[in-house]
Write a protein that holds these residues in place. Structure first.
Motif, PDB file in Angstrom:
ATOM      1  N   MET A   1     -32.085 -31.180  32.399  1.00  0.00           N
ATOM      2  CA  MET A   1     -32.222 -30.432  31.309  1.00  0.00           C
ATOM      3  C   MET A   1     -30.805 -30.107  30.688  1.00  0.00           C
ATOM      4  N   GLU A   2     -30.629 -29.804  29.162  1.00  0.00           N
ATOM      5  CA  GLU A   2     -29.547 -29.913  28.466  1.00  0.00           C
ATOM      6  C   GLU A   2     -29.356 -28.498  28.139  1.00  0.00           C
ATOM      7  N   VAL A   3     -28.057 -27.707  28.597  1.00  0.00           N
ATOM      8  CA  VAL A   3     -28.163 -26.128  28.188  1.00  0.00           C
ATOM      9  C   VAL A   3     -26.671 -26.202  27.194  1.00  0.00           C
ATOM     10  N   LYS A   4     -27.211 -25.772  25.955  1.00  0.00           N
ATOM     11  CA  LYS A   4     -26.253 -25.726  24.948  1.00  0.00           C
ATOM     12  C   LYS A   4     -25.240 -24.549  25.393  1.00  0.00           C
ATOM     13  N   VAL A   5     -23.749 -24.899  25.041  1.00  0.00           N
ATOM     14  CA  VAL A   5     -22.715 -23.907  25.493  1.00  0.00           C
ATOM     15  C   VAL A   5     -22.113 -23.427  24.236  1.00  0.00           C
ATOM     16  N   VAL A   6     -21.318 -24.552  23.667  1.00  0.00           N
ATOM     17  CA  VAL A   6     -20.524 -24.124  22.522  1.00  0.00           C
ATOM     18  C   VAL A   6     -19.630 -23.101  22.615  1.00  0.00           C
TER      19      VAL A   6
ATOM     20  N   GLY B   1      -9.264 -30.566  14.396  1.00  0.00           N
ATOM     21  CA  GLY B   1      -8.404 -31.252  15.308  1.00  0.00           C
ATOM     22  C   GLY B   1      -7.572 -30.260  16.372  1.00  0.00           C
ATOM     23  N   LYS B   2      -8.460 -28.933  16.212  1.00  0.00           N
ATOM     24  CA  LYS B   2      -7.924 -27.824  17.146  1.00  0.00           C
ATOM     25  C   LYS B   2      -8.950 -27.624  18.067  1.00  0.00           C
ATOM     26  N   GLU B   3      -9.958 -28.178  18.166  1.00  0.00           N
ATOM     27  CA  GLU B   3     -11.286 -27.781  18.835  1.00  0.00           C
ATOM     28  C   GLU B   3     -10.885 -27.939  20.615  1.00  0.00           C
ATOM     29  N   LEU B   4     -11.460 -27.265  21.016  1.00  0.00           N
ATOM     30  CA  LEU B   4     -11.266 -27.378  22.673  1.00  0.00           C
ATOM     31  C   LEU B   4     -12.375 -26.406  22.985  1.00  0.00           C
ATOM     32  N   PHE B   5     -13.543 -26.992  22.988  1.00  0.00           N
ATOM     33  CA  PHE B   5     -14.842 -26.242  23.583  1.00  0.00           C
ATOM     34  C   PHE B   5     -15.838 -27.113  24.504  1.00  0.00           C
ATOM     35  N   VAL B   6     -16.541 -26.351  25.233  1.00  0.00           N
ATOM     36  CA  VAL B   6     -17.604 -26.945  25.881  1.00  0.00           C
ATOM     37  C   VAL B   6     -18.832 -27.185  25.201  1.00  0.00           C
ATOM     38  N   GLU B   7     -19.347 -28.419  24.682  1.00  0.00           N
ATOM     39  CA  GLU B   7     -20.411 -28.535  23.704  1.00  0.00           C
ATOM     40  C   GLU B   7     -21.855 -28.101  24.249  1.00  0.00           C
ATOM     41  N   SER B   8     -22.159 -28.753  25.712  1.00  0.00           N
ATOM     42  CA  SER B   8     -23.215 -28.571  26.351  1.00  0.00           C
ATOM     43  C   SER B   8     -22.901 -29.105  27.814  1.00  0.00           C
ATOM     44  N   ILE B   9     -23.935 -28.565  28.582  1.00  0.00           N
ATOM     45  CA  ILE B   9     -24.052 -29.344  30.037  1.00  0.00           C
ATOM     46  C   ILE B   9     -25.355 -29.807  30.321  1.00  0.00           C
ATOM     47  N   GLU B  10     -25.367 -30.676  31.141  1.00  0.00           N
ATOM     48  CA  GLU B  10     -26.711 -31.215  31.492  1.00  0.00           C
ATOM     49  C   GLU B  10     -26.932 -30.760  33.032  1.00  0.00           C
ATOM     50  N   VAL B  11     -28.014 -29.951  33.392  1.00  0.00           N
ATOM     51  CA  VAL B  11     -28.082 -29.483  34.566  1.00  0.00           C
ATOM     52  C   VAL B  11     -29.469 -29.863  35.348  1.00  0.00           C
ATOM     53  N   GLU B  12     -29.420 -29.657  36.705  1.00  0.00           N
ATOM     54  CA  GLU B  12     -30.477 -30.074  37.237  1.00  0.00           C
ATOM     55  C   GLU B  12     -30.973 -28.915  38.020  1.00  0.00           C
TER      56      GLU B  12
END
Lengths: 216, 113
Positions: free
Chosen positions: A1-6, B102-113
Motif C-alpha cells: 500500500m502506498e501512503v502519500k507523505v509529502v 532545486g531546494k526540495e528535500l521531502f518524503v513524497e510517499s512510502i510503500e508499507v505492508e
C-alpha cells in the motif's frame, strides 16, 4: 500500500526553529546566524562588532564549534554573555542545539544575539536556528568561485561580507564579478567589503546590522 | 556530512507515518531531493542502512528523484536549468533570476505492508 507523505524532511527542525524565534521575539532579542567556511573570520567579525557596539547595545554570543571552548572564552573576555555549543563532530548547528544554548543565555539582558555557526558552507544552509537574519562571510583567499560551488548558502544570505579585503592586491580575486554572481540569484542581498584586520567596512556592516534590528 | 542528520530526520518521519498507517513494515521510501541541497544519494543510503537497523523501515528500498536547480529569468520569464559556472539566462542573457526548483528535500510517499 502506498501512503502519500509529502512532508519536509527537516520539518522537525523547522518547528523547533520557529519556537526559538518566538522565544527570541518574546524577549525582544534579534538573532543573527553567522556562517562561513573555517577561518573566514566569523570570530574576528564578532570581536570587531562587540568593540564597535560596546555601550550602545547589549549583545550575547553563541559559539558553535565541533570541539573546544576557545571562541567562547575569547568572546567572554569582552565582557559579554557567551555560550559555547560543541557539536561533537557535527558539521552544523541545528535548532535543537540552539534551543539548549538559549536556555543558558540571559535573554532579558540582551538585545542582539550573534550565533557563530560551525565553519562550513554546505550543512548550515539547511538548518534554520530561529534567527532573524543569515549573514555569510566569504573571505578573499577562498576564491571568487564560491557562489557557484555553494549556491544554497549564497542564495539564502541576507548579507554577504567579503572579508580580508586588505589582501586584494596580493590575490587573484575579482570582487566585482563575485558580487555580480551573487546578485544574479539573490537580488536583495547586501554585500559589504570588510577587513577585520584594518577595520575597513566594519562601520558599514554595523550600521546595516543596527538598521536590521530596527526593522526586526 | 549533513546527510547523517537529514537521514535521521527522514527515518523519524517515515516511522511516524508508517505507524499512523498501522503498517508492519516499510518496503520503499520515495524521496525528492533538490540539487541545491547538496545531499548525496550514496551517503543517505549508507546512513539509512545503519540507522534503520531494528526498525520497521529496515531493508526498505530508497528511491531518489533528484531535481535539477532551475531558475526563472526575471527578464524574459522563461525557466532554465542553472549550469554550474554560468548563471546567465540562455534565452535573453538576463542576469536576474529567481530559483524555482532545486531546494526540495521531502518524503513524497512510502510503500508499507
Amino acid at each position: 500500500m502506498e501512503v502519500k507523505v509529502v512532508k519536509d524532511i527537516l520539518g522537525a527542525n523547522e518547528r523547533i526553529a520557529e519556537r526559538n524565534r518566538q522565544l527570541l521575539d518574546s524577549n525582544n532579542v534579534f538573532a543573527v546566524n553567522l556562517m562561513s567556511s573555517p577561518g573566514a573570520g566569523k570570530t574576528s567579525l564578532i570581536l570587531q562588532t562587540l568593540k564597535r557596539l560596546k555601550g550602545k547595545i547589549r549583545i550575547g554570543v553563541i559559539e558553535g564549534d565541533v570541539s573546544s571552548s576557545l571562541d567562547a572564552e575569547l568572546v567572554a573576555k569582552e565582557g559579554v554573555p557567551a555560550v559555547q555549543i560543541n557539536t561533537g563532530g557535527g558539521c552544523h548547528l541545528d535548532a535543537n542545539m540552539t534551543s539548549s544554548a538559549l536556555g543558558n543565555m540571559p535573554l532579558k539582558d540582551i538585545k542582539l544575539l550573534l550565533i557563530e555557526n560551525v565553519g562550513n558552507l554546505i550543512c548550515p544552509a539547511e538548518f534554520a536556528l530561529g534567527e532573524h537574519r543569515k549573514v555569510l562571510i566569504s573571505s578573499i583567499p577562498e576564491g571568487d568561485d564560491k557562489p557557484f560551488k555553494y549556491p544554497l548558502m549564497f542564495h539564502q544570505a541576507d548579507a554577504v561580507l567579503i572579508n580580508k579585503i586588505d589582501l586584494l592586491p596580493y590575490l587573484k580575486f575579482d570582487a566585482q564579478a563575485f558580487s555580480r554572481t551573487i546578485k544574479k540569484m539573490n537580488e536583495k542581498v547586501k554585500i559589504i567589503q570588510i577587513s577585520c584586520t584594518t577595520g575597513q567596512g566594519i562601520e558599514e556592516w554595523v550600521s546595516w546590522l543596527l538598521k536590521q534590528i530596527e526593522k526586526g | 556530512m549533513h546527510e547523517l542528520a537529514i537521514t535521521q530526520s527522514m527515518l523519524d518521519l517515515v516511522l511516524e507515518q508508517a505507524q499512523k498507517a498501522g503498517a508492519r513494515g516499510v518496503g520503499k521510501i520515495n524521496l525528492v531531493i533538490g540539487e541545491m541541497t547538496g545531499v548525496v544519494e550514496e551517503c543517505v543510503q549508507f546512513y539509512f542502512d545503519f540507522l534503520s537497523k531494528g526498525t520497521a523501515a529496515e531493508g526498505a528500498a530508497l528511491s531518489f528523484t533528484m531535481v535539477p536547480t532551475t531558475a526563472r529569468c526575471r527578464g524574459c520569464d522563461k525557466n532554465f536549468e542553472l549550469k554550474e559556472f554560468d548563471w546567465t539566462c540562455p534565452y535573453c542573457q538576463g542576469n536576474n533570476m529567481e530559483i524555482v526548483a532545486g531546494k526540495e528535500l521531502f518524503v513524497e510517499s512510502i510503500e508499507v505492508e
